[in-house]
Design a protein around this motif. Sequence first.
Motif, PDB file in Angstrom:
ATOM      1  N   SER A   1       0.816  -1.220   0.000  1.00  0.00           N
ATOM      2  CA  SER A   1       0.000   0.000   0.000  1.00  0.00           C
ATOM      3  C   SER A   1       0.850   1.270   0.000  1.00  0.00           C
ATOM      4  CB  SER A   1      -0.949   0.007   1.203  1.00  0.00           C
ATOM      5  OG  SER A   1      -0.218   0.035   2.419  1.00  0.00           O
ATOM      6  N   SER A   2       2.063   1.203   0.564  1.00  0.00           N
ATOM      7  CA  SER A   2       2.942   2.374   0.598  1.00  0.00           C
ATOM      8  C   SER A   2       3.796   2.501  -0.659  1.00  0.00           C
ATOM      9  CB  SER A   2       3.859   2.295   1.826  1.00  0.00           C
ATOM     10  OG  SER A   2       4.729   1.173   1.724  1.00  0.00           O
ATOM     11  N   GLY A   3       3.718   1.519  -1.550  1.00  0.00           N
ATOM     12  CA  GLY A   3       4.483   1.568  -2.787  1.00  0.00           C
ATOM     13  C   GLY A   3       5.913   1.103  -2.657  1.00  0.00           C
ATOM     14  N   LYS A   4       6.254   0.500  -1.536  1.00  0.00           N
ATOM     15  CA  LYS A   4       7.616  -0.022  -1.391  1.00  0.00           C
ATOM     16  C   LYS A   4       7.802  -1.306  -2.202  1.00  0.00           C
ATOM     17  CE  LYS A   4       8.795   1.974   3.112  1.00  0.00           C
ATOM     18  NZ  LYS A   4       7.701   2.924   3.187  1.00  0.00           N
ATOM     19  N   MET A   5       6.759  -2.116  -2.262  1.00  0.00           N
ATOM     20  CA  MET A   5       6.780  -3.349  -3.041  1.00  0.00           C
ATOM     21  C   MET A   5       5.739  -3.252  -4.156  1.00  0.00           C
ATOM     22  SD  MET A   5       9.087  -5.469  -1.768  1.00  0.00           S
ATOM     23  CE  MET A   5       8.620  -7.146  -2.206  1.00  0.00           C
ATOM     24  N   MET A   6       6.052  -3.868  -5.297  1.00  0.00           N
ATOM     25  CA  MET A   6       5.144  -3.828  -6.434  1.00  0.00           C
ATOM     26  C   MET A   6       4.578  -5.218  -6.706  1.00  0.00           C
ATOM     27  SD  MET A   6       5.850  -2.704 -10.364  1.00  0.00           S
ATOM     28  CE  MET A   6       6.929  -1.399  -9.809  1.00  0.00           C
ATOM     29  N   THR A   7       3.251  -5.286  -6.811  1.00  0.00           N
ATOM     30  CA  THR A   7       2.568  -6.502  -7.206  1.00  0.00           C
ATOM     31  C   THR A   7       1.631  -6.148  -8.350  1.00  0.00           C
ATOM     32  OG1 THR A   7       0.533  -6.331  -5.893  1.00  0.00           O
ATOM     33  CG2 THR A   7       2.515  -7.039  -4.735  1.00  0.00           C
ATOM     34  N   PHE A   8       0.822  -7.119  -8.760  1.00  0.00           N
ATOM     35  CA  PHE A   8      -0.181  -6.804  -9.786  1.00  0.00           C
ATOM     36  C   PHE A   8      -1.203  -5.804  -9.268  1.00  0.00           C
ATOM     37  CE2 PHE A   8      -1.541 -10.763  -7.713  1.00  0.00           C
ATOM     38  CZ  PHE A   8      -2.814 -10.426  -7.274  1.00  0.00           C
ATOM     39  N   GLN A   9      -1.266  -5.605  -7.952  1.00  0.00           N
ATOM     40  CA  GLN A   9      -2.232  -4.662  -7.377  1.00  0.00           C
ATOM     41  C   GLN A   9      -1.887  -3.208  -7.672  1.00  0.00           C
ATOM     42  OE1 GLN A   9      -1.901  -7.000  -3.368  1.00  0.00           O
ATOM     43  NE2 GLN A   9      -3.566  -5.527  -3.166  1.00  0.00           N
ATOM     44  N   ASN A  10      -0.611  -2.894  -7.839  1.00  0.00           N
ATOM     45  CA  ASN A  10      -0.211  -1.482  -7.965  1.00  0.00           C
ATOM     46  C   ASN A  10       0.751  -1.260  -9.132  1.00  0.00           C
ATOM     47  OD1 ASN A  10       2.009  -2.760  -6.856  1.00  0.00           O
ATOM     48  ND2 ASN A  10       2.146  -1.487  -5.029  1.00  0.00           N
ATOM     49  N   LEU A  11       0.453  -1.860 -10.263  1.00  0.00           N
ATOM     50  CA  LEU A  11       1.307  -1.738 -11.447  1.00  0.00           C
ATOM     51  C   LEU A  11       1.441  -0.303 -11.942  1.00  0.00           C
ATOM     52  CD1 LEU A  11       0.120  -4.835 -13.500  1.00  0.00           C
ATOM     53  CD2 LEU A  11       2.323  -4.558 -12.344  1.00  0.00           C
ATOM     54  N   SER A  12       0.502   0.547 -11.567  1.00  0.00           N
ATOM     55  CA  SER A  12       0.572   1.945 -11.995  1.00  0.00           C
ATOM     56  C   SER A  12       1.823   2.635 -11.452  1.00  0.00           C
ATOM     57  CB  SER A  12      -0.685   2.705 -11.577  1.00  0.00           C
ATOM     58  OG  SER A  12      -0.839   2.675 -10.171  1.00  0.00           O
ATOM     59  N   LEU A  13       2.395   2.112 -10.365  1.00  0.00           N
ATOM     60  CA  LEU A  13       3.658   2.665  -9.874  1.00  0.00           C
ATOM     61  C   LEU A  13       4.708   2.635 -10.984  1.00  0.00           C
ATOM     62  CD1 LEU A  13       3.972   0.959  -6.363  1.00  0.00           C
ATOM     63  CD2 LEU A  13       3.555   3.388  -6.788  1.00  0.00           C
ATOM     64  N   LEU A  14       4.803   1.517 -11.650  1.00  0.00           N
ATOM     65  CA  LEU A  14       5.791   1.363 -12.728  1.00  0.00           C
ATOM     66  C   LEU A  14       5.393   2.143 -13.966  1.00  0.00           C
ATOM     67  CD1 LEU A  14       8.246   0.030 -14.071  1.00  0.00           C
ATOM     68  CD2 LEU A  14       6.789  -1.948 -14.584  1.00  0.00           C
ATOM     69  N   THR A  15       4.168   1.974 -14.418  1.00  0.00           N
ATOM     70  CA  THR A  15       3.782   2.599 -15.689  1.00  0.00           C
ATOM     71  C   THR A  15       3.695   4.120 -15.572  1.00  0.00           C
ATOM     72  OG1 THR A  15       1.440   2.117 -15.237  1.00  0.00           O
ATOM     73  CG2 THR A  15       2.661   0.526 -16.558  1.00  0.00           C
ATOM     74  N   ASN A  16       3.314   4.652 -14.418  1.00  0.00           N
ATOM     75  CA  ASN A  16       3.347   6.106 -14.227  1.00  0.00           C
ATOM     76  C   ASN A  16       4.786   6.620 -14.234  1.00  0.00           C
ATOM     77  OD1 ASN A  16       0.566   6.203 -14.054  1.00  0.00           O
ATOM     78  ND2 ASN A  16       0.499   6.339 -11.829  1.00  0.00           N
ATOM     79  N   PHE A  17       5.651   5.896 -13.567  1.00  0.00           N
ATOM     80  CA  PHE A  17       7.068   6.275 -13.519  1.00  0.00           C
ATOM     81  C   PHE A  17       7.664   6.322 -14.923  1.00  0.00           C
ATOM     82  CE2 PHE A  17      11.496   4.683 -13.370  1.00  0.00           C
ATOM     83  CZ  PHE A  17      12.095   5.709 -12.654  1.00  0.00           C
ATOM     84  N   LEU A  18       7.322   5.347 -15.740  1.00  0.00           N
ATOM     85  CA  LEU A  18       7.882   5.282 -17.093  1.00  0.00           C
ATOM     86  C   LEU A  18       7.321   6.352 -18.020  1.00  0.00           C
ATOM     87  CD1 LEU A  18       8.020   1.414 -17.629  1.00  0.00           C
ATOM     88  CD2 LEU A  18       9.920   2.955 -17.117  1.00  0.00           C
ATOM     89  N   GLN A  19       6.273   7.045 -17.584  1.00  0.00           N
ATOM     90  CA  GLN A  19       5.727   8.148 -18.377  1.00  0.00           C
ATOM     91  C   GLN A  19       6.357   9.490 -18.024  1.00  0.00           C
ATOM     92  OE1 GLN A  19       1.241   7.940 -18.915  1.00  0.00           O
ATOM     93  NE2 GLN A  19       1.550   6.211 -17.521  1.00  0.00           N
ATOM     94  N   SER A  20       7.244   9.526 -17.027  1.00  0.00           N
ATOM     95  CA  SER A  20       7.921  10.780 -16.697  1.00  0.00           C
ATOM     96  C   SER A  20       8.833  11.169 -17.860  1.00  0.00           C
ATOM     97  CB  SER A  20       8.712  10.636 -15.402  1.00  0.00           C
ATOM     98  OG  SER A  20       9.653   9.589 -15.500  1.00  0.00           O
ATOM     99  N   PRO A  21       9.003  12.461 -18.117  1.00  0.00           N
ATOM    100  CA  PRO A  21       9.712  12.912 -19.326  1.00  0.00           C
ATOM    101  C   PRO A  21      11.098  12.299 -19.511  1.00  0.00           C
ATOM    102  CG  PRO A  21       8.623  14.764 -18.276  1.00  0.00           C
ATOM    103  CD  PRO A  21       8.457  13.605 -17.342  1.00  0.00           C
ATOM    104  N   GLU A  22      11.850  12.173 -18.427  1.00  0.00           N
ATOM    105  CA  GLU A  22      13.214  11.672 -18.558  1.00  0.00           C
ATOM    106  C   GLU A  22      13.281  10.171 -18.845  1.00  0.00           C
ATOM    107  OE1 GLU A  22      12.126  11.713 -14.171  1.00  0.00           O
ATOM    108  OE2 GLU A  22      11.858  13.014 -15.923  1.00  0.00           O
TER     109      GLU A  22
END
Length: 480
Positions: A360-381
């Motif tokens: 829930s805090s975003g320290k670990m990634m599962t199928f529940q919170n994949l948006s952590l990764l995909t949002n990060f990959l949308q950052s300009p850099e």
Amino acid sequence: MRDLKSKKHIYGLLLVLFVLAAGIQATAAKALNEAFAVSAQSILLDKATISYTAVLPELPASDDGALYLFELQPFEYAAAPEAVPVASAPASLTPVFTVPYTDTRLYTKLALAVKSGGQNVLIANPQYIANPELLATHTKPRQVRPLKSEQGKDFCNLYMSENLSGVIAGKYTTAQVMNQGVNQAITNPYSRAAILPADTHPVTPQHYMLNASEPAGIAAIAGDLSKCAANSTVENFIIGNEVNVRTWNYMIWTDWDHYIREYAQSFRVAYNAIKSQNANARVFVCIDQNWDRNRPVGHKEYYEYIDGKDFLTKFNAIIASGGNIDWGVAQHPYPVPLTYAKFWDMSGCPDGAYMAAQVSSGKMMTFQNLSLLTNFLQSPEMLSPTGAARHVILSEIGLTNAQGVEVQAAALYASYVAAKSNPFVEEIIYLLSFSEPQVDTRLTGQSKLVFDSLGTAQEAAYDAWAKAFIGVGDWAQVIH
């Protein structure tokens, strides 16, 4: 035995000197690049010509008013005083060089420098060819396939120099490239058996870092992956397994910046070998579930892994500085922990509250919170050279049946929904053959019926069943 120990000691000393020299080179180059900011690019104009261009903020001071272009190996970060340039020109704010393309230059980089005090001083980050796909002669249309696939059928492990012919003969679409350490030529010098005692923070190696730090290793990696890209049905190549974890991509402990630099060297060689054969192939870096944990120096886990977010940040910076390319991410969105599939009710899980908080805090990634990764990959850099988000596949996930087949079935369906509802996820690849007492991912009964329904007209009926079983009216209650 004494001679063996003596040889290992000598090898260890040589390795330390190699590490120090490489570190000094890299530090000096970094300092110069930061002091003299410059944009540069190396691209193929055609199959015979490389164009190197740069934009300088001012004319650099030099001994002779000239600019020099040097060819460096992936593991070189400075030009020796005796190095012979491949081209030279009078100093200009917008220098342009053209040099002949050769097969070896697919894996080397071009570095802009001036003569200063008799030394070759780099004034820009060395650049690899950024468009190797222009060379491709075995380009194949990408296959249209469903979101769901399965390890062992669509996916295989490609053990370098060991099972290449089997992969070429198969009908796989995804191959995970790994090194079991048997062939020392393709095994990084920092990863070889002879230096295991030198590791001050030991981990248990399972697979080993590829070798792009020696010419023989580069040639072997390039040769194998070129053949596979040209002659197989594989169109997705994953370079290493969970490479943010030293156990799965072993190298002795130096520091994470050095570790990632070594990986980035081998990734670049692999990428150029693959894309120069099949322009439509995709090449992925693989990370595990540790997303944003930031273990401090001195913590035992600090030496075992670097979290995925930090790994990708550092990896992207290295790749971008040498010529941005279209790399993608392969992630493993297992439940946390792997031994417990009932993610919606952690009351029966040892340390369940802690595990739930890690997700829930975003320290670990599962199928529940994949948006952590995909949002990060949308950052300009983090965007690809075309400005698009990176390709993402979920290349390994298995759901344990330890809490019962119906729990396994509901969790399996939820994982599929997570992939299907995220527009940036292109594929989810299930591991259905793993069997240990607490992590048995084999399917029976309801879980087999659910899996077989995914992507078919029967899927909707199991959607209603899974939501009712979990106790939610909307998947957004448990998937973010």
